[in-house]
Design a protein around this motif. Sequence first.
Motif, PDB file in Angstrom:
ATOM      1  N   PRO A 141       0.626   5.529  -0.478  1.00  0.00           N
ATOM      2  CA  PRO A 141      -0.403   6.583  -0.570  1.00  0.00           C
ATOM      3  C   PRO A 141      -0.353   7.027  -1.920  1.00  0.00           C
ATOM      4  N   TYR A 192       0.625   1.803   5.307  1.00  0.00           N
ATOM      5  CA  TYR A 192       1.082   2.531   4.070  1.00  0.00           C
ATOM      6  C   TYR A 192       2.505   2.859   4.102  1.00  0.00           C
ATOM      7  N   ASN A 227       1.038  -1.155   0.117  1.00  0.00           N
ATOM      8  CA  ASN A 227       0.113  -0.025  -0.105  1.00  0.00           C
ATOM      9  C   ASN A 227       0.867   1.141  -0.058  1.00  0.00           C
TER      10      ASN A 227
END
Lengths: 349, 86
Positions: A143, A279, A141
């Motif tokens: 952003p 993240y 993950n």
Amino acid sequence: MKRKKVNVAVTGLNNVDSPGPGIPVVRGLLDSKEYDVRIIGLSYDALEPGIYMHELIAKTYQIPLPSAGQNSLMERLRYINSIEKIDVIIPNFDAELFNFIKLADTLEMELGIRSFLPTLEQFEERQKYNLPEFGKKYDINIPKSKTIHSVAEIKNLYQEFTYPLVVKGKFYDASVAYNADQATSYFHKISSKWGLPIIIQEFAYGTEVNVTAVGDGRGNTIGAVPMRKQFITDKGKAWAGITLEDGDLMDLTRKLMKNSKWKGPCELEMIRTNEGEIYLIEINPRFPAWVYLAVGAGQNHPEALLKLALGEKVKPFTKYETGKMFIRYSYDMICDLKEFETISTLGEL
Amino acid sequence: MKIKKNIALSDTGFVFNPASGDSFSVNPIGLEIMKLLQENKGHEVIKKHLLETYSVDKDTIEKDFYDFAKMLEQFKVTETDEKKES
């Protein structure tokens, strides 16, 4: 056990409010039980504190700024090596890594100086502006991010992002902007210091957690220690931190090391959201300035890197102490003008 | 509700969550409650114990215990044990 003598050159000797990793790396190396390490400092500025820490660094040489190019650096290293017989070199700045990676083979073949750095491909694909692709490739993950080259692009950001968002420099610096005016101001401030492009990143709400790690380049994680910042300076630097017990972070680190076959040290900067998702917001391809916490928690990453560079077999660390803290402090060294004069005029001390 | 297994609770009342790095301190009664929760004692058992040990009325126990339990939840040091709670 008699310790083997080895000469190691280290950069990143600035230990100011945005500290370089050099001194913590040196402390880790000097803690080695297997090696009797003699440290050769490599500095860019005559006021880098490490130059004057003679109890840690045997001798320091000024080297040309990264912008001077690889030829100048190589020439300088030839001279330094003719005196010091360097066995291993550990660069600690993002901005200088490109040159050191490009020169790695020549340094080893021509001068016998070894290193253990990420490959050029690894170095490039984890660049902030390539991070979204990196995330897709290794199933991590990230952003949402966008690279911009002009301040005019800021006015349309609202079509793709919601404020607040993060404005980042290509090497260093990041600021959270709550509106377009702030984003414009940070764009100018950061680009004037680090150049273009600027990276715009979605703001991930949660707790920032970082991992210092070393990969062997074959997919194995030699060591990894997660840390949460407990005290943060106005530059966003950790002034105190604590080691964590976090299986998810460790799993993600091992996955990243395995899939990317990461070679050398790195710092993973991550956000754990309130929903528990992790993240990855940045990968620094070098040790962090807080790496000595890993040493204190039972994993001497600088020593492990030294062994990897020397071609030795390194057994991965399997544990570290949770709840170990570091608290940074500043210290006024008293130095003689003569020493400042020597490093300023002769380029070595 | 019980205290997560990895939570470190010292005799001085210092509580450390190794997953988040958070730490805080509780007073002696808070420590007593957390230790009982660690022993998997249910809410009613703990409240009864407090009522018998300290000179306090039932309503105050109810209110203060509820507040304390919520605070522990906020610090993310507890997990729900449905069997025990039901």
